[in-house]
Motif scaffolding. Structure first.
Motif, PDB file in Angstrom:
ATOM      1  N   ALA A 751       0.903  -1.197  -0.008  1.00 38.08           N
ATOM      2  CA  ALA A 751      -0.186  -0.127  -0.069  1.00 38.08           C
ATOM      3  C   ALA A 751       0.792   1.290  -0.123  1.00 38.08           C
ATOM      4  CB  ALA A 751      -1.072   0.244   1.246  1.00 38.08           C
ATOM      5  N   GLY A 752       0.599   2.301  -0.643  1.00 34.57           N
ATOM      6  CA  GLY A 752       1.190   3.381  -0.583  1.00 34.57           C
ATOM      7  C   GLY A 752       2.455   3.443  -1.710  1.00 34.57           C
ATOM      8  N   PRO A 753       3.060   4.532  -1.619  1.00 35.72           N
ATOM      9  CA  PRO A 753       4.151   4.713  -2.590  1.00 35.72           C
ATOM     10  C   PRO A 753       5.508   3.853  -1.894  1.00 35.72           C
ATOM     11  CG  PRO A 753       4.116   6.571  -1.392  1.00 35.72           C
ATOM     12  CD  PRO A 753       2.889   5.768  -1.277  1.00 35.72           C
ATOM     13  N   ALA A 754       6.518   3.630  -2.707  1.00 35.37           N
ATOM     14  CA  ALA A 754       7.480   2.903  -2.202  1.00 35.37           C
ATOM     15  C   ALA A 754       8.355   3.815  -1.414  1.00 35.37           C
ATOM     16  CB  ALA A 754       8.659   2.548  -3.390  1.00 35.37           C
ATOM     17  N   GLN A 755       8.892   3.222  -0.412  1.00 31.45           N
ATOM     18  CA  GLN A 755       9.550   4.047   0.722  1.00 31.45           C
ATOM     19  C   GLN A 755      11.007   3.342   0.878  1.00 31.45           C
ATOM     20  OE1 GLN A 755       8.160   6.396   2.741  1.00 31.45           O
ATOM     21  NE2 GLN A 755       6.351   6.119   1.786  1.00 31.45           N
ATOM     22  N   PRO A 756      12.042   4.582   0.574  1.00 30.71           N
ATOM     23  CA  PRO A 756      13.456   3.972   0.741  1.00 30.71           C
ATOM     24  C   PRO A 756      13.657   3.677   2.101  1.00 30.71           C
ATOM     25  CG  PRO A 756      13.349   6.253   0.888  1.00 30.71           C
ATOM     26  CD  PRO A 756      11.850   5.864   0.584  1.00 30.71           C
ATOM     27  N   VAL A 757      14.837   2.630   2.172  1.00 28.46           N
ATOM     28  CA  VAL A 757      15.215   1.918   3.488  1.00 28.46           C
ATOM     29  C   VAL A 757      16.712   2.134   3.551  1.00 28.46           C
ATOM     30  CG1 VAL A 757      13.034   0.290   3.660  1.00 28.46           C
ATOM     31  CG2 VAL A 757      15.324  -0.355   2.493  1.00 28.46           C
ATOM     32  N   LYS A 758      17.372   2.002   4.611  1.00 27.95           N
ATOM     33  CA  LYS A 758      18.753   2.154   4.748  1.00 27.95           C
ATOM     34  C   LYS A 758      19.401   0.663   4.499  1.00 27.95           C
ATOM     35  CE  LYS A 758      18.571   5.612   8.466  1.00 27.95           C
ATOM     36  NZ  LYS A 758      18.966   5.854   9.646  1.00 27.95           N
ATOM     37  N   PRO A 759      20.617   0.811   3.854  1.00 22.89           N
ATOM     38  CA  PRO A 759      21.160  -0.346   3.495  1.00 22.89           C
ATOM     39  C   PRO A 759      21.480  -1.368   4.847  1.00 22.89           C
ATOM     40  CG  PRO A 759      22.653   1.339   3.242  1.00 22.89           C
ATOM     41  CD  PRO A 759      21.349   1.842   3.571  1.00 22.89           C
ATOM     42  N   PRO A 760      21.420  -2.696   4.774  1.00 22.56           N
ATOM     43  CA  PRO A 760      21.804  -3.343   6.056  1.00 22.56           C
ATOM     44  C   PRO A 760      23.224  -3.103   6.626  1.00 22.56           C
ATOM     45  CG  PRO A 760      22.006  -4.683   3.932  1.00 22.56           C
ATOM     46  CD  PRO A 760      21.285  -3.353   3.526  1.00 22.56           C
ATOM     47  N   ARG A 761      23.328  -3.200   7.838  1.00 22.61           N
ATOM     48  CA  ARG A 761      24.779  -3.159   8.434  1.00 22.61           C
ATOM     49  C   ARG A 761      25.074  -4.249   9.526  1.00 22.61           C
ATOM     50  NH1 ARG A 761      25.720   3.080  10.702  1.00 22.61           N
ATOM     51  NH2 ARG A 761      27.893   1.815  10.799  1.00 22.61           N
ATOM     52  N   PRO A 762      25.248  -5.355   9.140  1.00 19.90           N
ATOM     53  CA  PRO A 762      25.568  -6.570  10.193  1.00 19.90           C
ATOM     54  C   PRO A 762      26.468  -6.296  10.944  1.00 19.90           C
ATOM     55  CG  PRO A 762      26.452  -6.892   8.042  1.00 19.90           C
ATOM     56  CD  PRO A 762      25.744  -5.647   7.871  1.00 19.90           C
ATOM     57  N   THR A 763      26.276  -6.053  12.419  1.00 21.18           N
ATOM     58  CA  THR A 763      27.303  -5.923  13.464  1.00 21.18           C
ATOM     59  C   THR A 763      26.937  -6.933  14.662  1.00 21.18           C
ATOM     60  OG1 THR A 763      25.637  -4.361  14.549  1.00 21.18           O
ATOM     61  CG2 THR A 763      27.202  -3.406  13.135  1.00 21.18           C
ATOM     62  N   PRO A 764      27.635  -8.157  14.547  1.00 24.89           N
ATOM     63  CA  PRO A 764      27.407  -9.077  15.255  1.00 24.89           C
ATOM     64  C   PRO A 764      28.189  -8.747  16.582  1.00 24.89           C
ATOM     65  CG  PRO A 764      29.121  -9.701  13.594  1.00 24.89           C
ATOM     66  CD  PRO A 764      28.317  -8.607  13.465  1.00 24.89           C
ATOM     67  N   ALA A 765      27.697  -9.210  17.911  1.00 26.05           N
ATOM     68  CA  ALA A 765      28.441  -9.037  19.243  1.00 26.05           C
ATOM     69  C   ALA A 765      29.702  -9.377  19.090  1.00 26.05           C
ATOM     70  CB  ALA A 765      27.429  -9.583  20.275  1.00 26.05           C
ATOM     71  N   VAL A 766      30.304  -8.920  19.984  1.00 25.98           N
ATOM     72  CA  VAL A 766      31.814  -9.354  19.794  1.00 25.98           C
ATOM     73  C   VAL A 766      32.098 -10.754  20.665  1.00 25.98           C
ATOM     74  CG1 VAL A 766      34.292  -8.680  21.078  1.00 25.98           C
ATOM     75  CG2 VAL A 766      32.598  -6.814  20.307  1.00 25.98           C
ATOM     76  N   ALA A 767      31.229 -11.203  21.460  1.00 23.65           N
ATOM     77  CA  ALA A 767      31.236 -12.422  21.945  1.00 23.65           C
ATOM     78  C   ALA A 767      30.828 -13.545  20.919  1.00 23.65           C
ATOM     79  CB  ALA A 767      30.496 -12.532  23.438  1.00 23.65           C
TER      80      ALA A 767
END
Length: 778
Positions: A751-767
């Motif tokens: 529904a509605g016009p296309a909405q831009p989204v931010k690109p993925p930024r995978p940041t796994p936990a240090v552990a």
């Protein structure tokens, strides 16, 4: 006589002197079974007791059930006695045996019919023994379909009253190619070897037995006619018949109150055209039927009724005229096609989605029924899947192939694993099958299979053989041991946190080996070939075993694979309708194939494909018939015959699908078939054409569907669509497109016009760092 003259007069049902009529037709624009039920009720004076007095003979079981439903609809729930409704293929042999005089002794004296699986196994053995006819020795999986084609040839000849032993020797003329003479020598299987085997076993071919029963029943009906029995006896719905069926129908007509009712006979076509119709025309079967009954259209009374669209029948009848009558196209006439539209989909998937949307739209109208009629079982399965997105459970009455059931797929996967010498792709396909558990919880087995894939089977494939797989796993684990202890501890902790963590890799491989033990006991033919002495010629077979032993080992392997930690194999593999049918077919196959010579394991996949592909099982989701939507119908051509619904979608209208390819078979050329008197392959086209015409004329609303591409290749529309469009185009008209094309455009659109989204930024936990590149640490 014009169509208006034929169909224009509406007469009340009760005014027809039914008892004096021997031949009648119900116009194509009227629902056949409903009109037949009304005529029977009128003849009985709507008396609930007299309604049950008499017999109705129909072409098949599906039509018999449809007629029962029609009686119930018209009685509106009131109590009544139903007449006896009998499919002609299900004659009561016990009744024939008890009948006195003619017919009784014939029925009792008939030997039993040979079992279908036994017949195919014996014919397969005869094909394997006649290897000189092929130049090379066929394998079992190649010989089984050839044996099936031989059985079909015998059935076709017996239905057509063609004595193959007498006529085959003269089938090959001097001008024929030499290989046809070789084939003729091979066909001595069906003229000499097979009859001798039948006589020795005291059995007969199933079709020959059914033909004998039909003739015994015809004799009993003739005796009933001689005795002046006034019990009503009607035969209805037959469109093209063989000689034995013609005898039965003539016997029915000889009875004082006997009658034959045919569907959709064209009374307006010129007599000379009707008498010389090509076998591919919709009316060709009815033309042959009247000739077999020694009748003409002048002897047929038209049973008019209220409703329907006469104009649609008129236009379709003119559009499908044979080439000899196309001068009719130059004459003026109506071009109206009320409530007919076309569905023009891009491919098979879009066609299925569009059909599902049309059916869902019909269901929004109270009391309306929607039916998809198609010979394409793939399209039917797609439509069933698409309907489920709206919670609509539909039943494909044509059923699903037994080979596509979970158990059938699993059997073939094991055979493919053995044939490929435990190659990575077939092995992973087997281990990831939904039924496979190897004695573990299903989730643990699946996680262990993924672990095996990551650690061992990604990258260069191990050498053939299951033993090489374990060696490759040991090497991979040794390589992983070189990683830092910290990474190993971290990954081990990650695996432990999962709800279904895998088994240790070597333990899982040993567990799989235990499950595969029955087939691992077979010598590896690839390894045998590598160590064969030089004097052994190429083509010498490796390991071979009796076919029942191969099948038994295959079944034992599958049972070990499907068992879980809480359920035994029978509870998972053989339950339900498909499991019971699969178990029964495998039992029949093992009992029948003990006469075959020993075979290599490589033939199992092809043998299972040939045996199970022809078997059909009800395609009910969840196994609960009560959950199916009562107003959604999916029919094959045979199931749809004589039936209709409010909205009918004719799907898969493409050359090669509907109509099918006219195939003369592998054993006879067209001139040979004509020489010995077998029906032409085009008769199947004519029956498909009649199914199209009947389905497109009787429904209130009709949707014609043909995709533009199938399997990536352009589609040639069915000849009936092309003819209809050409006929309408000459008059400046065309079949309108169904609005479902507009619905498709917005079906899955957000529904509605296309909405831009931010690109993925995978940041796994240090552990929890990513696992090592070479796979998970064990």
């Amino acid at each position: 006589m014009t169509h208006a003259e034929v169909f224009g007069h509406m007469v009340p049902h009760a005014n027809v002197p039914v008892g004096k009529v021997k031949l009648a037709t119900i116009p194509a624009h009227l629902p056949f079974l409903d009109q037949l039920a009304l005529r029977w009720l009128d003849a009985a004076g709507w008396d609930p007791h007299l309604m049950g007095n008499g017999t109705l003979v129909l072409p098949g079981r599906r039509a018999a059930r449809g007629l029962t439903e029609a009686f119930l609809r018209h009685m509106d729930g009131k109590p009544m006695l139903l007449p006896r409704i009998v499919p002609i293929s299900a004659l009561d042999e016990a009744e024939l045996g008890l009948a006195s005089g003619l017919g009784g002794e014939q029925g009792l004296a008939l030997p039993p019919a040979v079992a279908g699986m036994t017949r195919l196994a014996v014919l397969t053995r005869l094909v394997l023994q006649a290897d000189k006819a092929f130049g090379t020795r066929p394998t079992l999986d190649q010989a089984w379909p050839l044996a099936k084609a031989l059985a079909e040839l015998m059935d076709e000849a017996e239905w057509a009253d063609v004595p193959l032993a007498e006529r085959l020797p003269g089938a090959v003329q001097d001008g024929f190619a030499q290989h046809w003479q070789i084939i003729l020598e091979f066909l001595e299987i069906v003229t000499k070897a097979w009859p001798a085997w039948l006589q020795a076993q005291g059995v007969m071919n199933p079709v020959a037995r059914q033909v004998a029963l039909l003739r015994a029943q015809a004799a009993a009906w003739h005796k009933q006619a001689e005795q002046g029995d006034e019990t009503p006896l009607w035969a209805a719905g037959f469109t093209n018949i063989m000689p034995a069926t013609a005898e039965a129908l003539r016997a029915i007509m000889a009875c004082p109150t006997g009658m034959v009712v045919v569907p959709g006979l064209d009374m307006a076509m010129p007599d000379d055209v009707f008498a010389t119709l090509p076998d591919s025309h919709p009316q060709a079967g009815l033309s042959h039927l009247l000739a077999a009954l020694e009748a003409t259209r002048a002897d047929v009374q038209v049973w008019h009724g209220q409703g329907g669209f006469i104009e649609r029948t008129h236009v379709l009848g003119r559009a499908l005229l044979p080439a000899a009558a196309l001068d009719d196209w130059a004459k003026a006439g109506p071009v109206a096609l009320p409530n007919v539209s076309k569905l023009d989909a891009a491919d098979q998937q879009e066609e299925a989605v569009a059909i599902a949307m049309v059916m869902r739209n019909v269901l929004e109208q109270p009391g309306k029924r929607a039916a998809l009629i198609t010979p394409d079982r793939g399209l039917a399965a797609r439509v069933v899947t698409e309907l489920s997105r709206w919670g609509i459970l539909a039943d494909d009455s044509g059923g699903a192939s037994l080979i596509g059931t979970p158990g059938g797929v699993l059997l073939r996967l094991v055979a493919q694993v053995v044939e490929s010498h435990y190659a990575p792709v077939p092995l992973l396909s087997l281990l990831k099958h939904p039924l496979v558990a190897c004695g573990l919880p299903a989730g643990v087995c699946r996680a262990s299979a993924r672990l095996l894939e990551r650690v061992v089977l990604r990258g260069p494939a191990p050498p053939p053989g299951f033993a090489a797989l374990r060696v490759a796993a040991e090497r991979a684990l040794a390589e992983q041991a070189k990683h830092e202890k910290k990474a190993a501890q971290t990954e081990a902790g990650a695996e432990a946190d999962r709800p279904f963590g895998p088994e240790p890799l070597l333990t899982f491989i040993d567990r799989v080996a235990t499950c595969l033990e029955p087939v691992l006991a077979w010598p590896d033919t690839a390894e045998q070939a590598a160590i064969m002495p030089e004097h052994v010629t190429v083509g010498t077979p490796g390991f071979q075993a009796p076919v029942p032993d191969l099948l038994a080992a295959l079944v034992q392997t599958v049972e070990r694979l499907v068992a879980t930690d809480t359920e035994e194999a029978p509870q998972r593999l053989w339950r339900g309708e498909d499991g019971n049918l699969l178990a029964g077919k495998l039992t029949e196959l093992m009992l029948a194939t003990d006469i075959l010579p020993p075979q290599p394991p490589a033939v199992l996949d092809g043998l299972l494909s040939a045996v199970l592909a022809e078997e059909r099982v009800a395609s009910r989701r969840g196994g609960d018939p009560a959950a199916l939507h009562p107003r959604v119908l999916i029919w094959g051509l045979f199931e749809a015959r004589l039936q209709t619904a409010d909205t009918v979608i004719l799907g898969g209208l493409a050359e090669g699908v509907w109509p099918p390819v006219a195939d003369a078979g592998p054993w006879m050329s067209r001139p040979m078939r004509q020489e010995i008197g077998l029906p032409s392959p085009e008769q199947s086209i004519g029956q498909a054409a009649h199914d199209f015409f009947a389905s497109a004329t009787a429904a209130s609303e009709v949707v014609l569907s043909c995709p533009r591409r199938r399997d990536g290749a352009p589609v040639v529309p069915a000849r009936w669509l092309s003819r209809l469009e050409a006929f309408l185009a000459g008059r400046g008209a065309k079949v309108p497109l169904h609005p479902v094309a507009d619905w498709l455009a917005v079906l899955d659109r957000p529904a509605g016009p296309a909405q831009p989204v931010k690109p993925p930024r995978p940041t796994p936990a240090v552990a929890r760092p990513p696992p090592p590149v070479n796979g998970a640490q064990i």
